[in-house]
Scaffold this motif. Structure first.
Motif, PDB file in Angstrom:
ATOM      1  N   VAL A 168      65.398  22.097  31.675  1.00  0.00           N
ATOM      2  CA  VAL A 168      66.091  21.306  30.710  1.00  0.00           C
ATOM      3  C   VAL A 168      67.627  20.922  31.542  1.00  0.00           C
ATOM      4  O   VAL A 168      68.299  21.836  31.415  1.00  0.00           O
ATOM      5  N   ASP A 169      67.761  19.787  31.630  1.00  0.00           N
ATOM      6  CA  ASP A 169      68.988  19.649  32.423  1.00  0.00           C
ATOM      7  C   ASP A 169      69.769  18.178  31.916  1.00  0.00           C
ATOM      8  O   ASP A 169      70.576  17.804  32.548  1.00  0.00           O
ATOM      9  N   GLY A 170      69.196  18.049  30.734  1.00  0.00           N
ATOM     10  CA  GLY A 170      70.165  16.944  30.183  1.00  0.00           C
ATOM     11  C   GLY A 170      69.380  15.748  30.598  1.00  0.00           C
ATOM     12  O   GLY A 170      69.757  14.341  29.896  1.00  0.00           O
ATOM     13  N   ARG A 171      68.466  15.468  31.501  1.00  0.00           N
ATOM     14  CA  ARG A 171      67.725  13.978  31.790  1.00  0.00           C
ATOM     15  C   ARG A 171      66.661  13.843  30.599  1.00  0.00           C
ATOM     16  O   ARG A 171      65.872  14.915  30.195  1.00  0.00           O
ATOM     17  N   ARG A 172      66.367  12.476  30.459  1.00  0.00           N
ATOM     18  CA  ARG A 172      65.440  12.225  29.237  1.00  0.00           C
ATOM     19  C   ARG A 172      64.151  12.149  29.978  1.00  0.00           C
ATOM     20  O   ARG A 172      63.751  11.461  31.254  1.00  0.00           O
ATOM     21  N   ARG A 173      63.064  12.795  29.476  1.00  0.00           N
ATOM     22  CA  ARG A 173      61.504  12.701  29.911  1.00  0.00           C
ATOM     23  C   ARG A 173      60.989  11.547  29.073  1.00  0.00           C
ATOM     24  O   ARG A 173      60.659  11.993  27.893  1.00  0.00           O
ATOM     25  N   VAL A 174      60.450  10.628  29.755  1.00  0.00           N
ATOM     26  CA  VAL A 174      59.786   9.252  29.431  1.00  0.00           C
ATOM     27  C   VAL A 174      58.358   9.514  29.660  1.00  0.00           C
ATOM     28  O   VAL A 174      58.193   9.536  30.723  1.00  0.00           O
ATOM     29  N   LEU A 175      57.175   9.624  28.845  1.00  0.00           N
ATOM     30  CA  LEU A 175      55.891   9.526  29.047  1.00  0.00           C
ATOM     31  C   LEU A 175      55.622   7.829  29.091  1.00  0.00           C
ATOM     32  O   LEU A 175      55.782   7.279  28.023  1.00  0.00           O
TER      33      LEU A 175
END
Length: 402
Positions: A213-220
């Motif tokens: 969890v590093d602040g980047r957004r995970r987009v599927l």
């Protein structure tokens, strides 16, 4: 003025037809040879239960994803009632047996089904698709026949006159009942549908990558396949895919989960080419991104947002309450009445590069309304409780003579 003559139909050359038919013929021959061995293997795995819920899965292993969507709910159901998977092909049976705890048996024709239904007191039969082979089992009057399907959707394929052949259809929520009642003559959704929510959402799924969890957004990004006819051409890969993924990668703070439909490219060279290009883009971008070929389900909790097509993925995602963008399908695709499509602005192919802006412009209240419309109450394990109760009620249904 007379209209110009239409172009003559282009027929496939004999060698092209033979090339397409050869794999199917080889599979039939292999299944013929392997059937006795698989029957013995399945019998050694477990004894056939009496009074079972039968899952009738008469299709090829290429459609195993349909079974996989229901596997965990069915395995949990087996703690309440015995569950038996019936296949008509050895290769499908081997795939089911390898990935499930449920007993499997092979019934390749009407005689085998007659023996199974009579000797094992089959009480309820569940169907995960609308293949023609279902009618081999549907001819038996004693069991209660239930169409489950393999996902909630407003796609044209979610409504079929074949629904009339089943005693009941289990649907997610009010949307499913209303959809069938509006489309089918003489079909009373009040007595022919049961709303069970989405039991799949009550299970934990393996397969998520070990991303911090590093602040980047995970987009599927999960496009459906292109369809095998114009009315179900909902897939976005050829129209949106490359520009959409390029925009996500250019953001710099997005990690992409790319999950194409298992049948992507089967009916369209353009979709196959777009799939290859997207994979190339992600490979060039490095290990921060993932081409997802694994099990389905973990994405609901792992990803922060979803971009998909008019497909079951969109409806599953609605229940998460997280940002969702649905793509605009081809003009030829049937656009049935749909609360989802009416209330969520669709992303046109020309606007694919603006996908992040669309994801940021979401109304949680709208998503909450859509969840209730498509699935009813999903809090806790409400869907599983309703699914189990609905199956149990089938055992109490009288026959036509009752």
């Amino acid at each position: 003025m007379r209209p110009p003559p239409s172009a003559p139909a282009v027929l496939a050359r004999p060698d092209q037809r033979a090339a397409r038919l050869a794999p199917a013929a080889a599979a039939r021959a292999a299944n013929e040879v392997n059937a006795p061995r698989f029957a013995r293997q399945a019998a050694e795995r477990a004894m056939l239960p009496n009074g079972a819920v039968v899952v009738f899965f008469a299709t090829g292993p290429e459609n195993l994803y349909q079974f996989e969507q229901w596997r965990r709910p069915l395995e949990e159901l087996a703690s309440q009632r015995p569950v038996l998977v019936v296949v008509d092909r050895a290769d499908t049976g081997e795939a089911v047996l390898a990935g499930s705890r449920l007993p499997v048996t092979l019934a390749r024709g009407s005689a085998a089904l007659e023996t199974l239904v009579a000797e094992r007191d089959v009480r309820v039969v569940l169907y995960l698709n609308q293949v023609e082979a279902n009618f081999r089992m549907l001819r038996f009057a004693a069991p209660v026949h239930v169409q489950l399907g393999h996902g909630e959707s407003d796609k044209a394929s979610s409504v079929s006159n074949q629904h009339k052949a089943y005693d009941l259809t289990f649907v997610g929520g009010p949307a499913g009942s209303e959809r069938l009642g509006a489309a089918l003559r003489g079909f009373d959704p009040a007595t022919r549908t049961v709303q069970v929510g989405r039991p799949q959402l009550d299970h934990a799924y393996p397969g998520a990558p070990d991303w911090p969890v590093d602040g980047r957004r995970r987009v599927l990004y999960a496009p459906t396949w292109e369809g095998d006819r114009p009315s179900i051409a909902y897939g976005s890969l050829a129209s949106h895919g490359v520009a959409l993924v390029e925009a996500l990668l250019a953001a710099g703070d997005v990690r992409v989960l790319y999950r194409p439909h298992p049948r992507t490219g089967v009916a369209s060279a353009a979709h196959a080419a777009a799939d290859r290009r997207v994979r190339e883009l992600l490979a060039r971008a490095g290990e921060d991104h993932l081409v997802d070929r694994g099990p389905y389900g973990w994405q609901w909790t792992f990803a922060d947002a979803c971009v998909t097509d008019v497909s079951a993925v969109a409806y599953d995602w609605v229940a998460t309450g997280k940002p969702l963008v649905v793509t605009e399908p081809a003009r030829s695709a049937l656009r049935p009445p749909s609360a989802l499509l009416d209330r969520l602005p669709l992303l046109a192919g020309a606007d694919a590069g603006q996908v992040l802006g669309r994801l940021d412009d979401q109304d949680p209240a709208v998503l909450g309304d859509l969840t209730r419309h498509y699935f009813g109450d999903t809090a806790g394990r409400a869907s599983t409780a309703r699914f189990h109760a609905a199956v149990e009620a089938c055992y109490a249904l009288p026959t036509g003579r009752g």
